[in-house]
Write a protein that holds these residues in place. Structure first.
Motif, mmCIF file in Angstrom:
data_model
loop_
_atom_site.group_PDB
_atom_site.id
_atom_site.type_symbol
_atom_site.label_atom_id
_atom_site.label_comp_id
_atom_site.label_asym_id
_atom_site.label_seq_id
_atom_site.Cartn_x
_atom_site.Cartn_y
_atom_site.Cartn_z
ATOM 1 N N UNK A 199 0.835 -1.207 0.000
ATOM 2 C CA UNK A 199 0.000 0.000 0.000
ATOM 3 C C UNK A 199 0.868 1.253 0.000
ATOM 4 N N UNK A 200 1.933 1.243 0.776
ATOM 5 C CA UNK A 200 2.835 2.391 0.803
ATOM 6 C C UNK A 200 3.509 2.588 -0.549
ATOM 7 N N UNK A 201 3.840 1.486 -1.199
ATOM 8 C CA UNK A 201 4.433 1.586 -2.535
ATOM 9 C C UNK A 201 3.479 2.225 -3.519
ATOM 10 N N UNK A 202 2.224 1.803 -3.473
ATOM 11 C CA UNK A 202 1.219 2.390 -4.360
ATOM 12 C C UNK A 202 1.055 3.878 -4.068
ATOM 13 N N UNK A 203 1.046 4.245 -2.793
ATOM 14 C CA UNK A 203 0.909 5.648 -2.410
ATOM 15 C C UNK A 203 2.119 6.458 -2.876
ATOM 16 N N UNK A 204 3.292 5.888 -2.758
ATOM 17 C CA UNK A 204 4.502 6.569 -3.223
ATOM 18 C C UNK A 204 4.400 6.898 -4.705
ATOM 19 N N UNK A 205 4.020 5.905 -5.504
ATOM 20 C CA UNK A 205 3.923 6.140 -6.948
ATOM 21 C C UNK A 205 2.796 7.123 -7.269
ATOM 22 N N UNK A 206 1.689 7.035 -6.545
ATOM 23 C CA UNK A 206 0.587 7.976 -6.767
ATOM 24 C C UNK A 206 1.025 9.396 -6.417
ATOM 25 N N UNK A 207 1.718 9.534 -5.318
ATOM 26 C CA UNK A 207 2.201 10.848 -4.878
ATOM 27 C C UNK A 207 3.140 11.451 -5.914
ATOM 28 N N UNK A 208 3.930 10.619 -6.552
ATOM 29 C CA UNK A 208 4.851 11.087 -7.595
ATOM 30 C C UNK A 208 4.159 11.260 -8.929
ATOM 31 N N UNK A 209 2.917 10.815 -9.054
ATOM 32 C CA UNK A 209 2.159 10.965 -10.285
ATOM 33 C C UNK A 209 2.521 9.952 -11.354
ATOM 34 N N UNK A 210 3.118 8.836 -10.965
ATOM 35 C CA UNK A 210 3.543 7.803 -11.915
ATOM 36 C C UNK A 210 2.425 6.764 -12.056
ATOM 37 N N UNK A 211 1.495 7.046 -12.962
ATOM 38 C CA UNK A 211 0.314 6.189 -13.143
ATOM 39 C C UNK A 211 0.700 4.766 -13.534
ATOM 40 N N UNK A 212 1.698 4.623 -14.389
ATOM 41 C CA UNK A 212 2.108 3.280 -14.825
ATOM 42 C C UNK A 212 2.576 2.439 -13.641
ATOM 43 N N UNK A 213 3.340 3.025 -12.741
ATOM 44 C CA UNK A 213 3.811 2.288 -11.569
ATOM 45 C C UNK A 213 2.674 2.006 -10.591
ATOM 46 N N UNK A 214 1.738 2.951 -10.463
ATOM 47 C CA UNK A 214 0.561 2.699 -9.620
ATOM 48 C C UNK A 214 -0.185 1.487 -10.157
ATOM 49 N N UNK A 215 -0.425 1.473 -11.452
ATOM 50 C CA UNK A 215 -1.155 0.360 -12.063
ATOM 51 C C UNK A 215 -0.415 -0.960 -11.881
ATOM 52 N N UNK A 216 0.897 -0.936 -12.041
ATOM 53 C CA UNK A 216 1.697 -2.146 -11.846
ATOM 54 C C UNK A 216 1.609 -2.626 -10.400
#
Length: 82
Positions: free
Chosen positions: A32-49
């Motif tokens: 969950x923290x990883x997903x939040x990190x990518x979302x916070x950075x605006x990296x949609x591809x990493x959020x989706x992954x």
């Protein structure tokens, strides 16, 4: 196994089970923290992954937590705006 050894073995088994549950919970939190990190950075591809690798239960937990965080942030912004 003798009667004397059973409580010790049972306690060890319970401790190992609790440790496994703790490790699994830590893994869910880190995901969950990883997903939040990518979302916070605006990296949609990493959020989706990241979310693609989550179980349905994890996805429900992350969704609920994100909604709660969003609502709390919006409420605080509203308070600050006066």
């Amino acid at each position: 196994m003798t009667d004397h050894e059973q409580p010790w073995a049972r306690q060890l088994q319970d401790a190992v089970g609790a440790l496994q549950e703790g490790i699994a919970e830590a893994g869910r939190i880190l995901a969950a923290q990883g997903a939040m990190f990518w979302a916070y950075r605006g990296d949609i591809a990493q959020v989706e992954t990241t979310v693609a690798g989550m179980s349905p239960d994890q996805l429900r937990e992350v969704s609920a937590a994100a909604a709660l965080l969003g609502a709390a942030a919006d409420q605080e912004l509203g308070r600050r705006a006066g």
